[in-house]
Design an enzyme around this catalytic site. Structure first.
Site, PDB file in Angstrom:
ATOM      1  N   GLU A 262       0.887  -1.174   0.000  1.00 32.56           N
ATOM      2  CA  GLU A 262       0.000   0.000   0.000  1.00 32.56           C
ATOM      3  C   GLU A 262       0.916   1.212   0.000  1.00 32.56           C
ATOM      4  OE1 GLU A 262      -1.608   3.185   0.953  1.00 32.56           O
ATOM      5  OE2 GLU A 262      -1.955   2.328   2.933  1.00 32.56           O
ATOM      6  N   GLU A 397       3.433  13.869  -3.917  1.00 33.20           N
ATOM      7  CA  GLU A 397       2.587  13.753  -2.744  1.00 33.20           C
ATOM      8  C   GLU A 397       3.124  14.686  -1.653  1.00 33.20           C
ATOM      9  OE1 GLU A 397       0.468  10.074  -0.365  1.00 33.20           O
ATOM     10  OE2 GLU A 397       2.551   9.844  -1.007  1.00 33.20           O
TER      11      GLU A 397
END
Length: 493
Positions: A262, A397
């Site tokens: 993830e 990000e």
């Protein structure tokens, strides 16, 4: 540099949740070296824990390998009963766990308490799933054959978890692993090991057998080499950055382990002209600023259609400017500190890059260094208008409380903008147009889409991404699959 004072965390710690030892084979283990755990709100000392390495990681794998056959032989109902007791203890000690999490991670106390409940929900959910691991009897290919399919636990599972959700990222992995009959070796983040050790203490009290759940921390490289290289570890699961995830997955291929990843996101938050303005603003606040923007599904690019752009920008800036920023243990706060100085530097760099490209700061835009925030890594919640799609805010990000607003004109344009990234974890869409509410989510190359909501995570739904955002799914009935092998038995009769 540490302050001379220590953070007061648990005044009446009757259960011994504040641990200063690792947990291996049901025993609390010390080490030759130790490291400090500090509070990002003021740099004060929260606790110290052992700095372990390859030898201790190998002992943990030894313990997990010994314990796994007996744990797997238990019925799903029996394993589920242990998980339910574990979850109940978490909820009974929610306040203590929340205080500990806020002290070492920084999020507001209310958010920490919410995470405790969220983390416990995975243990509760998979306690029930443990009794529903079903195989199949297939229609045979010949009259003298029978085909039986069984699902069996993969074996020993190793997990590396991050600091931003120091309890939930553990139970989202340990819940299905233990429910399936696997045993577990955890390496939590060195920034937030105390929450993991408190969880281990509750596992001990809940009756999780020795060796079934182990926690080691310290030398990340040395421990990682054991967890990815030991052939007895049959499943490796990681939540963290894309770059590190790729490296760890490559190491796992030497022994062909099952891998779940993830990884990072670059979530677009799309608001169309027909959206409910207040609902969209609320969604942006929840998605962008929860945990100070330090979530993998955090809205990273706010793509706003021209007709609603000015009203949305003004309303969002108004709401964000009213945020109370401060230490989570000091009273009511809407936002705590960032995890460390590097996170502050990245947020500042993204703000400066956006401004250099024509962005206008509507509120915030800098680190908070006044007396109320002295010694901490606080960054003002920020809204920047007129950000171009080429800005770092849109390409990387941010992992911080910086919202950059990008203007778009058409549905086709925004879909192209949203999909122009290697990431594919989460996306958000706000619209009241029925046709668009089907078209746009289908066109977005993401593993999860929030439609008219900024909160998508729940134990009952699958969590995971596509492209370079990861492999596999966590949570829901799908979350068991990554911890189970499929075995066919072909019977001659």
């Amino acid at each position: 540099m540490l302050a001379e004072r220590s953070t007061p965390v648990l005044e009446n710690d009757e259960l011994g949740l504040l641990r200063d030892t690792a947990f291996i084979d049901g025993a609390w283990v010390t080490g030759e070296h130790r490291f400090d755990v500090t509070n990002p709100a003021d740099g004060s000392l929260v606790g110290t824990v052992p700095s372990l390495g390859a030898a201790e990681a190998t002992l943990a794998v030894d313990a997990a390998a010994r314990a796994q056959p007996a744990w797997a032989r238990l019925t799903g109902q029996a394993r589920g009963a242990v998980l339910r007791r574990w979850a109940a203890l978490m909820l009974e000690n929610k306040d203590a766990l929340a205080r500990l999490m806020t002290a070492e991670q920084g999020k507001p106390l209310a958010e920490a308490a919410g995470e405790v409940a969220y983390a416990a929900s995975f243990l509760e959910w998979f306690a029930e799933e443990a009794r529903r691991v079903n195989g199949a009897l297939l229609t045979p290919h010949a009259t003298d054959r029978r085909l039986v399919v069984r699902k069996e636990p993969v074996g020993v599972v190793a997990a590396v978890t991050p600091w931003n959700f120091p309890l939930a990222m553990i139970t989202r992995k340990a819940g299905p692993a233990l429910a399936a009959g696997c045993t577990f070796v955890l390496k939590p983040s060195e920034l937030t090991p105390l929450s993991a050790l408190a969880l281990a203490r509750l596992a001990e009290l809940a009756g999780v057998p020795a060796g079934v759940f182990n926690v080691v921390m310290g030398d990340a490289v040395a421990i990682g080499e054991v967890l990815t290289g030991d052939k007895r570890v049959r499943k490796f699961t990681f939540t963290g950055s894309t770059a590190v995830g790729k490296m760890l997955a490559a190491r796992c291929m030497n022994t062909v382990k099952r891998v779940s990843l993830e990884l990072g996101g670059n979530a677009p938050f799309i608001v169309f002209d027909d959206a409910d303005l207040e609902a969209a603003v609320e969604g942006a606040l929840a998605s962008k600023f929860r945990n100070a923007g330090q979530t993998c599904v955090c809205a990273n690019r706010l793509l706003i259609q021209s007709g609603i752009y000015d009203a949305f920008a003004a309303r969002l800036a108004e709401r964000v400017a009213a945020f109370v920023v401060g230490p989570g243990l000091a009273g009511r706060t809407d936002q705590g500190p960032l995890i460390d100085a590097r996170a502050v530097a990245k947020a500042q760099a993204h703000v400066e890059d956006a401004v250099s490209r024509g962005g206008r700061i509507l509120t915030g835009g800098a680190q908070l260094t006044d007396d109320a925030h002295a010694g901490g890594t606080f960054f003002a919640p920020t809204v920047i208008a007129d950000v171009p799609a080429s800005a770092l805010l849109c390409r990387e990000e941010t992992f911080g409380p910086v919202a950059g607003l990008v203007r778009f004109e058409t549905e086709e344009e925004v879909i192209a903008l949203a999909n122009d990234t290697d990431a594919g974890l989460a996306a958000y869409v706000f619209t009241r147009d029925l046709g668009r509410s089907w078209r746009v989510p289908e066109a977005l190359a993401y593993g999860m889409v929030g439609l008219n909501t900024g909160l998508i995570s729940t134990e009952v739904a699958p969590f995971g991404g596509v492209k370079e955002s990861g492999i596999g799914r966590e949570g829901s009935s799908f979350g068991m699959d990554d911890y189970l092998d499929i075995k066919l038995t072909c019977l001659g009769v």
